[in-house]
Structures are given as C-alpha cells and as structure tokens.
Design a protein around this motif. Structure first.
Motif, mmCIF file in Angstrom:
data_model
loop_
_atom_site.group_PDB
_atom_site.id
_atom_site.type_symbol
_atom_site.label_atom_id
_atom_site.label_comp_id
_atom_site.label_asym_id
_atom_site.label_seq_id
_atom_site.Cartn_x
_atom_site.Cartn_y
_atom_site.Cartn_z
ATOM 1 N N ASP A 109 0.834 -1.202 0.000
ATOM 2 C CA ASP A 109 0.000 0.000 0.000
ATOM 3 C C ASP A 109 0.869 1.252 0.000
ATOM 4 O OD1 ASP A 109 -2.318 -1.491 0.076
ATOM 5 O OD2 ASP A 109 -2.740 -1.108 2.193
ATOM 6 N N LEU A 110 1.885 1.255 0.842
ATOM 7 C CA LEU A 110 2.750 2.433 0.966
ATOM 8 C C LEU A 110 3.477 2.728 -0.346
ATOM 9 C CD1 LEU A 110 3.917 4.655 2.776
ATOM 10 C CD2 LEU A 110 5.728 3.039 3.437
ATOM 11 N N ARG A 111 4.000 1.702 -1.002
ATOM 12 C CA ARG A 111 4.706 1.914 -2.264
ATOM 13 C C ARG A 111 3.762 2.472 -3.337
ATOM 14 N NH1 ARG A 111 7.088 -3.077 -0.919
ATOM 15 N NH2 ARG A 111 5.842 -4.215 -2.473
ATOM 16 N N ILE A 112 2.546 1.946 -3.368
ATOM 17 C CA ILE A 112 1.581 2.422 -4.370
ATOM 18 C C ILE A 112 1.161 3.854 -4.066
ATOM 19 C CG2 ILE A 112 -0.711 2.069 -5.355
ATOM 20 C CD1 ILE A 112 -0.342 -0.943 -4.720
ATOM 21 N N VAL A 113 0.834 4.129 -2.813
ATOM 22 C CA VAL A 113 0.421 5.485 -2.433
ATOM 23 C C VAL A 113 1.529 6.488 -2.747
ATOM 24 C CG1 VAL A 113 -0.079 6.985 -0.472
ATOM 25 C CG2 VAL A 113 -1.256 4.798 -0.690
ATOM 26 N N HIS A 114 2.757 6.129 -2.427
ATOM 27 C CA HIS A 114 3.882 7.027 -2.701
ATOM 28 C C HIS A 114 4.010 7.296 -4.199
ATOM 29 C CE1 HIS A 114 8.209 7.940 -3.453
ATOM 30 N NE2 HIS A 114 7.997 8.779 -2.439
ATOM 31 N N ALA A 115 3.878 6.254 -5.011
ATOM 32 C CA ALA A 115 3.993 6.423 -6.462
ATOM 33 C C ALA A 115 2.871 7.296 -7.010
ATOM 34 C CB ALA A 115 3.981 5.050 -7.143
ATOM 35 N N VAL A 116 1.653 7.110 -6.485
ATOM 36 C CA VAL A 116 0.510 7.909 -6.946
ATOM 37 C C VAL A 116 0.677 9.369 -6.555
ATOM 38 C CG1 VAL A 116 -1.966 8.297 -6.671
ATOM 39 C CG2 VAL A 116 -1.095 5.965 -6.956
ATOM 40 N N LEU A 117 0.990 9.613 -5.282
ATOM 41 C CA LEU A 117 1.118 10.996 -4.808
ATOM 42 C C LEU A 117 2.307 11.704 -5.452
ATOM 43 C CD1 LEU A 117 0.307 10.586 -1.000
ATOM 44 C CD2 LEU A 117 -1.165 11.497 -2.804
ATOM 45 N N LYS A 118 3.347 10.977 -5.736
ATOM 46 C CA LYS A 118 4.524 11.584 -6.361
ATOM 47 C C LYS A 118 4.184 12.132 -7.745
ATOM 48 C CE LYS A 118 9.439 10.682 -7.183
ATOM 49 N NZ LYS A 118 10.515 9.660 -7.114
ATOM 50 N N ARG A 119 3.236 11.476 -8.447
ATOM 51 C CA ARG A 119 2.798 11.979 -9.756
ATOM 52 C C ARG A 119 2.045 13.299 -9.617
ATOM 53 N NH1 ARG A 119 0.400 7.917 -14.145
ATOM 54 N NH2 ARG A 119 -0.497 9.932 -14.640
ATOM 55 N N ASN A 120 1.279 13.430 -8.527
ATOM 56 C CA ASN A 120 0.581 14.686 -8.209
ATOM 57 C C ASN A 120 -0.416 15.103 -9.305
ATOM 58 O OD1 ASN A 120 0.132 16.755 -6.336
ATOM 59 N ND2 ASN A 120 1.461 18.175 -7.451
ATOM 60 N N ASP A 121 -1.129 14.128 -9.876
ATOM 61 C CA ASP A 121 -2.087 14.473 -10.929
ATOM 62 C C ASP A 121 -3.388 13.676 -10.819
ATOM 63 O OD1 ASP A 121 -1.255 11.957 -11.706
ATOM 64 O OD2 ASP A 121 -0.633 12.524 -13.727
ATOM 65 N N ALA A 122 -3.675 13.125 -9.639
ATOM 66 C CA ALA A 122 -4.865 12.301 -9.462
ATOM 67 C C ALA A 122 -6.068 13.160 -9.097
ATOM 68 C CB ALA A 122 -4.631 11.253 -8.377
ATOM 69 N N ALA A 123 -7.260 12.687 -9.509
ATOM 70 C CA ALA A 123 -8.493 13.354 -9.109
ATOM 71 C C ALA A 123 -8.908 12.926 -7.703
ATOM 72 C CB ALA A 123 -9.609 13.029 -10.093
ATOM 73 N N PHE A 124 -8.495 11.741 -7.296
ATOM 74 C CA PHE A 124 -8.858 11.219 -5.972
ATOM 75 C C PHE A 124 -7.883 10.111 -5.630
ATOM 76 C CE2 PHE A 124 -11.091 8.325 -3.117
ATOM 77 C CZ PHE A 124 -11.746 9.178 -2.230
ATOM 78 N N VAL A 125 -7.361 10.141 -4.401
ATOM 79 C CA VAL A 125 -6.459 9.094 -3.912
ATOM 80 C C VAL A 125 -7.006 8.600 -2.588
ATOM 81 C CG1 VAL A 125 -4.094 8.438 -3.335
ATOM 82 C CG2 VAL A 125 -4.510 10.318 -4.953
ATOM 83 N N ASP A 162 8.757 11.225 5.546
ATOM 84 C CA ASP A 162 10.132 10.732 5.583
ATOM 85 C C ASP A 162 10.640 10.364 4.188
ATOM 86 O OD1 ASP A 162 10.159 11.052 8.302
ATOM 87 O OD2 ASP A 162 9.840 8.929 8.767
ATOM 88 N N MET A 163 9.719 10.033 3.276
ATOM 89 C CA MET A 163 10.090 9.675 1.904
ATOM 90 C C MET A 163 10.216 10.906 1.015
ATOM 91 S SD MET A 163 7.582 6.330 1.626
ATOM 92 C CE MET A 163 8.102 5.676 0.040
ATOM 93 N N GLY A 164 10.038 12.093 1.601
ATOM 94 C CA GLY A 164 10.313 13.327 0.884
ATOM 95 C C GLY A 164 9.130 14.017 0.248
ATOM 96 N N LEU A 165 7.907 13.544 0.487
ATOM 97 C CA LEU A 165 6.746 14.207 -0.105
ATOM 98 C C LEU A 165 6.344 15.414 0.728
ATOM 99 C CD1 LEU A 165 4.423 11.245 -1.204
ATOM 100 C CD2 LEU A 165 6.038 12.565 -2.587
#
Length: 290
Positions: free
Chosen positions: A210-226, A244-247
C-alpha cells in the motif's frame, strides 16, 4: 440485464445487429418535469428480449409493446407521467423508437465515463467494489500482485488462494468490457501507466505494498482522488512515512484514509464497498452527453 451500462448496451446492440436480430432502440428524447430517466437513456427491444431500462413501470411496459409493433421507420411518442400510466412523477417524457440499423447504431452517442479508476487490490473489498462498478458508467483497471492470468498454469497451481480472498477465474471471465484485469509482479510500477486525472483506490493485502503504491501515486501529483483503506492509526503512520520519503505536506494531504462515507457503519466487505462507491458517485457526477 437491465443494469447494463450505456457502453455495454451499445455493444449488445452491435452484437444483435451482426447476428441479424431485428430490434428497436427506444430512447428518451425529451423530458419535462420529474421523469425516471434522463435524456439520452436507451433501451433495446426485440420480440423476445429487452436490454436496458428507460425507468420501469407502466411507461416501460407500454414502450416495449410499441417497440414490438413494427413500423419500419423512426417515430416518437409523448407520455404524460400521470394517473393514466399508473405513475405520479408528474413530468412528461417523449420517447423515440428507431429500428436497429448500422445508421442508427453509428448515431448512438455515448456519455463520457464518470471516472477512470485504478483499483489496487483484489481481496474481499476489492471484489465487492468491482462487482458494484459493473453497472456504473466508468472505466476500471483492476490491479493485483497475487493473481495471474485466468488460464495460467501458475494460477491453477495456486487455486487454494481463493480461500483467502483472491478473485476467481469465473469472476475475471465475467468482467464487462469497461473493466480490465491486470495481474502484475510490481503493482507500484503500474502507476506510471495510469491516465492523469483518474481515481486511485489502494486496498491491497499488505501495508508495505500500500505504501509503495500510495507514494507512487502521490509523487505523480495528478490524481483526481487518492483513497486508501485503513484505520486512523494507519493513516497517521502512512503520513509520517510519506514525509520521511520526501513528499511535501500539500501532496500528502491529497490522500484520503479511511475511505467511504463516514456515517455508514459496518466493516463487512460489501458495506465498505457500498460506502466507497457512494463516495465516488457523490464526487464524480454523470458527465454530459456529446
């Protein structure tokens, strides 16, 4: 099959046309006041089958009878939704009756999907969400690390996984055309292929995934809903780890966890799924037709 999406109904119309099955397309052409369905809604009627719905009740029964009386050309009929139909909507609806032909099929417009969903996880809740979305005008890419392709040797060798919530071959084979199944070895890597402006739901079988997926989604910063399934405690821990992962904080704030409508109580998979899908339908209303 009255719960077909607009795309599924049009696909069935194409199949009937290809098979040479005579049919009439009943469409809601005009409305005034309170009516059971909106303009553009369609129903497909043959002599022995009805697909789709224009609202049910006496209106639909009369429309089916009219559609089965061949006229050979397109025509319209206006229905006041009052006592004569046994309905009390109070509105007025004009229905179109069009023989199913290549020309009528080509002029059959489709509404834009409400949303595109990247559904991560095929456990009990993921399956319940997928079941609910089979009759919703959306598009879905359903992603899971535990599943293989329905006919693979690996899947057959691990058939026992069904006991712990993995989606079955029968469920996968029954998916409608607007839903695509994607088994993968690295779900977080699939995020790169998601379209911009889509919905992401993360509900896998492992918190580290879950954490890896959430990080990848948020890092893109272009989702309508997460959205991510979980408790308030999980939410707090993930936000700390994402920092801690820099977001940055504004990016992390896009994450919604827990997901679903807050005042629907219950932890059963079906209840959670209903709550989550209701949240998406609230957030993403129907798109206007072409």
């Amino acid at each position: 099959m009255n719960g077909l999406t607009a795309r599924a109904l049009k696909a069935q119309a194409q199949a009937w046309l290809t098979a040479g099955k005579a049919a009439c397309v009943v469409s809601v052409d005009q409305i005034k006041g309170s009516t059971p369905r909106d303009v553009g809604t369609r129903m497909l009627v043959s002599q022995d089958e009805v697909l789709g719905t224009i609202g049910g009740g006496h209106l639909e029964w009369q429309a089916i009878d009219m559609a089965r009386a061949p006229r050979g050309q397109a025509w319209q009929h206006t229905f006041p939704l009052g006592p004569t139909l046994g309905q009390c909507c109070g509105g007025v609806v004009t229905l179109g009756f069009t023989p199913l032909t290549e020309q009528s099929l080509q002029s059959w417009p489709l509404p834009a999907p409400r949303f595109h969903l990247e559904l991560h996880g095929a456990g009990h809740v993921g399956q319940s969400i997928a079941n609910l979305l089979q009759q919703i005008d959306c598009t879905v890419r359903w992603i899971d690390e535990r599943g293989e392709a329905p006919d693979s040797d690996t899947r057959a060798a691990h058939a026992g996984h069904a006991a712990v919530g993995v989606v079955s071959d029968a469920q996968l084979q029954a998916l409608p055309t607007h839903m695509v199944w994607l088994p993968t070895d690295a779900a977080h890597m699939e995020v790169a292929d998601a379209p911009a402006g889509c919905v992401h739901l993360i509900l896998t079988h492992r918190h580290d995934l879950d954490l890896r997926i959430v990080h990848a989604v948020l890092k893109r910063n272009d989702a309508a809903f997460v959205g991510m399934i979980g408790s308030r405690t999980k939410d707090a821990k993930f936000r700390h780890r994402l920092r801690d992962m820099g977001l940055p904080a504004p990016t992390i704030a896009q994450l919604q966890c827990p997901i679903g409508i807050g005042d629907i109580a219950g932890k059963e998979p079906a209840v959670i799924a209903i709550s989550v899908v209701a949240q998406l339908l609230q957030r993403f209303p129907p798109q206007p037709g072409p």
